[in-house]
Write a protein that holds these residues in place. Structure first.
Motif, PDB file in Angstrom:
ATOM      1  N   SER A   9     -69.582  42.960 -24.269  1.00 19.49           N
ATOM      2  CA  SER A   9     -70.592  42.622 -23.267  1.00 19.49           C
ATOM      3  C   SER A   9     -71.681  43.686 -23.231  1.00 19.49           C
ATOM      4  O   SER A   9     -71.527  44.783 -23.756  1.00 19.49           O
ATOM      5  CB  SER A   9     -69.943  42.488 -21.886  1.00 19.49           C
ATOM      6  OG  SER A   9     -69.355  43.717 -21.495  1.00 19.49           O
ATOM      7  N   GLU A  11     -75.377  44.679 -20.523  1.00 17.92           N
ATOM      8  CA  GLU A  11     -76.205  44.335 -19.376  1.00 17.92           C
ATOM      9  C   GLU A  11     -77.658  44.332 -19.831  1.00 17.92           C
ATOM     10  O   GLU A  11     -78.119  45.291 -20.446  1.00 17.92           O
ATOM     11  CB  GLU A  11     -75.991  45.371 -18.273  1.00 17.92           C
ATOM     12  CG  GLU A  11     -76.578  44.967 -16.950  1.00 17.92           C
ATOM     13  CD  GLU A  11     -76.188  45.915 -15.844  1.00 17.92           C
ATOM     14  OE1 GLU A  11     -77.107  46.598 -15.333  1.00 17.92           O
ATOM     15  OE2 GLU A  11     -74.993  45.987 -15.504  1.00 17.92           O
ATOM     16  N   ASP A  12     -78.383  43.243 -19.540  1.00 17.60           N
ATOM     17  CA  ASP A  12     -79.782  43.164 -19.962  1.00 17.60           C
ATOM     18  C   ASP A  12     -80.675  43.914 -18.965  1.00 17.60           C
ATOM     19  O   ASP A  12     -80.197  44.475 -17.980  1.00 17.60           O
ATOM     20  CB  ASP A  12     -80.225  41.717 -20.183  1.00 17.60           C
ATOM     21  CG  ASP A  12     -80.322  40.889 -18.911  1.00 17.60           C
ATOM     22  OD1 ASP A  12     -80.404  41.466 -17.801  1.00 17.60           O
ATOM     23  OD2 ASP A  12     -80.317  39.648 -19.016  1.00 17.60           O
ATOM     24  N   GLY A  15     -80.386  43.323 -15.319  1.00 17.63           N
ATOM     25  CA  GLY A  15     -79.102  43.612 -14.682  1.00 17.63           C
ATOM     26  C   GLY A  15     -78.060  42.522 -14.874  1.00 17.63           C
ATOM     27  O   GLY A  15     -76.998  42.582 -14.268  1.00 17.63           O
ATOM     28  N   MET A  16     -78.369  41.531 -15.706  1.00 21.88           N
ATOM     29  CA  MET A  16     -77.414  40.456 -15.975  1.00 21.88           C
ATOM     30  C   MET A  16     -76.464  40.857 -17.083  1.00 21.88           C
ATOM     31  O   MET A  16     -76.885  41.408 -18.092  1.00 21.88           O
ATOM     32  CB  MET A  16     -78.157  39.198 -16.417  1.00 21.88           C
ATOM     33  CG  MET A  16     -78.069  38.131 -15.413  1.00 21.88           C
ATOM     34  SD  MET A  16     -78.945  36.693 -15.972  1.00 21.88           S
ATOM     35  CE  MET A  16     -77.786  35.580 -15.317  1.00 21.88           C
ATOM     36  N   GLU A  17     -75.183  40.570 -16.902  1.00 19.86           N
ATOM     37  CA  GLU A  17     -74.208  40.878 -17.941  1.00 19.86           C
ATOM     38  C   GLU A  17     -74.012  39.657 -18.841  1.00 19.86           C
ATOM     39  O   GLU A  17     -73.919  38.536 -18.367  1.00 19.86           O
ATOM     40  CB  GLU A  17     -72.873  41.276 -17.332  1.00 19.86           C
ATOM     41  CG  GLU A  17     -71.878  41.707 -18.407  1.00 19.86           C
ATOM     42  CD  GLU A  17     -70.578  42.233 -17.842  1.00 19.86           C
ATOM     43  OE1 GLU A  17     -69.786  41.409 -17.343  1.00 19.86           O
ATOM     44  OE2 GLU A  17     -70.374  43.452 -17.905  1.00 19.86           O
ATOM     45  N   HIS A  18     -73.952  39.914 -20.138  1.00 17.86           N
ATOM     46  CA  HIS A  18     -73.715  38.883 -21.141  1.00 17.86           C
ATOM     47  C   HIS A  18     -72.444  39.274 -21.877  1.00 17.86           C
ATOM     48  O   HIS A  18     -72.253  40.457 -22.185  1.00 17.86           O
ATOM     49  CB  HIS A  18     -74.896  38.792 -22.116  1.00 17.86           C
ATOM     50  CG  HIS A  18     -76.191  38.534 -21.413  1.00 17.86           C
ATOM     51  ND1 HIS A  18     -76.652  37.266 -21.159  1.00 17.86           N
ATOM     52  CD2 HIS A  18     -77.105  39.393 -20.892  1.00 17.86           C
ATOM     53  CE1 HIS A  18     -77.807  37.357 -20.521  1.00 17.86           C
ATOM     54  NE2 HIS A  18     -78.094  38.633 -20.342  1.00 17.86           N
TER      55      HIS A  18
END
Length: 116
Positions: A9, A11-12, A15-18
């Protein structure tokens, strides 16, 4: 060494986690396979991790968590393997990443259908 199921994973910038799930024998193989999946994603243009991004690798069975910088991964891949086994592993990972780059490029070039 046997393959383990890992969650890779990052974090972009928003602040979004992928996260993606991969099966790998080593930390660097997991990071590379995860990076390949992110780059091949339909969202790659918007969220593909750049060189400064830190990938988090969570080993599901052991619940161990590691972070690998994309630049650190690329530097490791460029280095010589310490053994024939490691050299073969690096070659396999390089090929997997190269194939992922080609697949992602094909997806980006594919014309999009418009609705309406």
């Amino acid at each position: 060494m046997s393959a383990r199921v890992c969650i890779v994973s990052f974090e972009d910038w928003d602040g979004m986690e992928h996260a993606v799930e991969v099966s790998a024998e080593t930390l660097y193989e997991a990071a590379a396979l995860g990076l390949k999946e992110f780059r091949a994603s339909e969202f790659a243009e918007e969220v593909a991790p750049g060189r400064a991004v830190r990938l988090t690798v969570t080993v599901k069975r052991e619940e161990a968590r590691h972070q690998v910088g994309v630049q650190q991964l690329e530097d490791w891949l460029r280095g010589a393997g310490k053994s024939p086994r490691e050299q073969a592993l690096k070659q396999r990972i390089r090929e997997a990443l190269s194939a992922g780059s080609v697949d992602a490029e094909r997806k980006r070039r594919r014309p999009r259908m418009s609705s309406g």
